[in-house]
Design a protein around this motif. Structure first.
Motif, PDB file in Angstrom:
ATOM      1  N   PRO A 127       0.815  -1.228   0.000  1.00 28.48           N
ATOM      2  CA  PRO A 127       0.000   0.000   0.000  1.00 28.48           C
ATOM      3  C   PRO A 127       0.844   1.272   0.000  1.00 28.48           C
ATOM      4  O   PRO A 127       0.495   2.253  -0.658  1.00 28.48           O
ATOM      5  N   SER A 128       1.965   1.268   0.728  1.00 30.46           N
ATOM      6  CA  SER A 128       2.792   2.480   0.769  1.00 30.46           C
ATOM      7  C   SER A 128       3.531   2.685  -0.552  1.00 30.46           C
ATOM      8  O   SER A 128       3.730   3.817  -0.995  1.00 30.46           O
ATOM      9  N   LYS A 129       3.924   1.600  -1.204  1.00 27.17           N
ATOM     10  CA  LYS A 129       4.557   1.725  -2.522  1.00 27.17           C
ATOM     11  C   LYS A 129       3.553   2.266  -3.536  1.00 27.17           C
ATOM     12  O   LYS A 129       3.890   3.087  -4.392  1.00 27.17           O
ATOM     13  N   GLY A 174      -0.526   5.538   2.266  1.00 19.96           N
ATOM     14  CA  GLY A 174      -1.406   4.472   1.818  1.00 19.96           C
ATOM     15  C   GLY A 174      -2.288   3.956   2.936  1.00 19.96           C
ATOM     16  O   GLY A 174      -2.083   4.239   4.112  1.00 19.96           O
ATOM     17  N   ILE A 175      -3.287   3.197   2.537  1.00 24.12           N
ATOM     18  CA  ILE A 175      -4.168   2.522   3.482  1.00 24.12           C
ATOM     19  C   ILE A 175      -3.688   1.088   3.624  1.00 24.12           C
ATOM     20  O   ILE A 175      -3.383   0.422   2.645  1.00 24.12           O
ATOM     21  N   THR A 176      -3.614   0.617   4.850  1.00 23.34           N
ATOM     22  CA  THR A 176      -3.275  -0.776   5.099  1.00 23.34           C
ATOM     23  C   THR A 176      -4.556  -1.584   5.120  1.00 23.34           C
ATOM     24  O   THR A 176      -5.453  -1.304   5.912  1.00 23.34           O
ATOM     25  N   GLY A 177      -4.658  -2.579   4.258  1.00 21.49           N
ATOM     26  CA  GLY A 177      -5.886  -3.351   4.166  1.00 21.49           C
ATOM     27  C   GLY A 177      -5.700  -4.793   4.584  1.00 21.49           C
ATOM     28  O   GLY A 177      -4.596  -5.313   4.627  1.00 21.49           O
ATOM     29  N   THR A 178      -6.801  -5.446   4.911  1.00 23.70           N
ATOM     30  CA  THR A 178      -6.782  -6.869   5.201  1.00 23.70           C
ATOM     31  C   THR A 178      -7.201  -7.613   3.946  1.00 23.70           C
ATOM     32  O   THR A 178      -7.218  -7.056   2.862  1.00 23.70           O
ATOM     33  N   VAL A 209      -4.401   7.282   0.172  1.00 20.03           N
ATOM     34  CA  VAL A 209      -4.537   6.569  -1.098  1.00 20.03           C
ATOM     35  C   VAL A 209      -4.907   5.113  -0.832  1.00 20.03           C
ATOM     36  O   VAL A 209      -4.144   4.382  -0.200  1.00 20.03           O
ATOM     37  N   PRO A 210      -6.066   4.667  -1.297  1.00 21.58           N
ATOM     38  CA  PRO A 210      -6.459   3.264  -1.117  1.00 21.58           C
ATOM     39  C   PRO A 210      -5.448   2.307  -1.739  1.00 21.58           C
ATOM     40  O   PRO A 210      -4.754   2.648  -2.704  1.00 21.58           O
TER      41      PRO A 210
END
Length: 274
Positions: free
Chosen positions: A13-15, A109-113, A139-140
């Motif tokens: 997500p951060s990339k 970024g967003i950290t998602g599961t 940013v999703p």
């Protein structure tokens, strides 16, 4: 909004947020981008005992990783990309860096599961937003950059004169030049009260050079209201002005994310109230 910083931890997500940040910077003439990474100076051993980190070795590794990411981003066009590595906790270290360098926008970024509807904002992102350093663009995880042709500003039309971050809003709108909509959600059916009309007029005057279109939406659920609005008008970005950290966090708790799942590709810009 020409000095942009992408905070990265090398997660996907951060990339992705870094890729988005570069694409955004390329659309804003004269912009620069900093890829920013922090690391803890203390870590825990296998038995929980605090251990000092070899900072020199950590910097070398992080520098290599950031330069690899810079290369992965590809053609930067006219955007100058720098890298920065600092020891310490992200939120507190970032405050000093942003103030010292005059950073105007942080992209994270967003950290998602594993399931889209369970997406939540990572603790690092929330901590940065709560610091109220400068505007933060969320940013999703699966978002790809699309030129910001339309933006919607959500507002409760309360205390507009004392809470609206006019300077920051004008900077964002001047750089992105989107078609601007302003969405106000009323929880009860009825004619707009005179007090709200006055607040609307005040906000209209603040943003008049951007020719905003105002929408008064009646819905007992704020998220449902924004859901319907986004589906109908298809903006490229949501701009929100959280008064408190808890308000912004509320929008992304698990009970709300399913309603926002349709919006997984839409970035959200948080600009704190004055």
């Amino acid at each position: 909004m020409k000095k942009i910083l992408a905070a990265v931890d090398f997660s996907e997500p951060s990339k992705n947020a870094a890729r988005y940040a570069l694409a955004l910077a390329k659309d804003i003439p004269g912009s620069s981008l900093t890829l920013y990474y922090t690391y803890e100076v203390m870590t825990a051993g296998s038995d929980g005992t605090p251990l000092l980190v070899d900072t020199d070795a950590r910097k070398v590794i992080a520098s290599g990783a950031l330069n690899n990411l810079k290369a992965e981003l590809g053609d930067a066009g006219n955007v100058n990309i720098d890298i920065a590595i600092e020891p310490g906790r992200l939120s507190s270290t970032l405050v000093k860096y942003v103030e010292h360098l005059g950073i105007e926008l942080i992209v994270m970024g967003i950290t998602g599961t594993s399931r889209l509807e369970q997406i939540i904002i990572g603790s690092n992102t929330l901590s940065v937003i709560s610091e109220d350093i400068c505007p933060v663009l969320i940013v999703p995880a699966d978002a790809t950059y699309k030129k910001i042709n339309k933006a919607v500003l959500t507002t409760d039309l309360k205390d507009v004169a004392s809470t609206t971050p006019v300077k920051e809003l004008q900077s964002v709108l001047s750089d992105l030049k989107p078609e601007l909509s302003v969405a106000h959600v009323a929880f009860e059916v009825g004619e707009m009260p005179d007090s709200i009309k006055k607040e609307k007029d005040a906000l209209q005057k603040m943003l008049e050079r951007f020719n905003p279109a105002f929408f008064h939406i009646t819905d007992p659920d704020f998220i449902d209201a924004i859901d319907k609005f986004v589906k109908e008008y298809k903006p490229d970005m949501i701009i929100t002005v959280p008064r408190k950290h808890s308000f912004f966090k509320k929008l992304f708790t698990e009970s709300y994310t399913k309603k926002l799942a349709y919006n997984s590709q839409l970035p959200i810009l948080a600009i704190h109230s004055k």
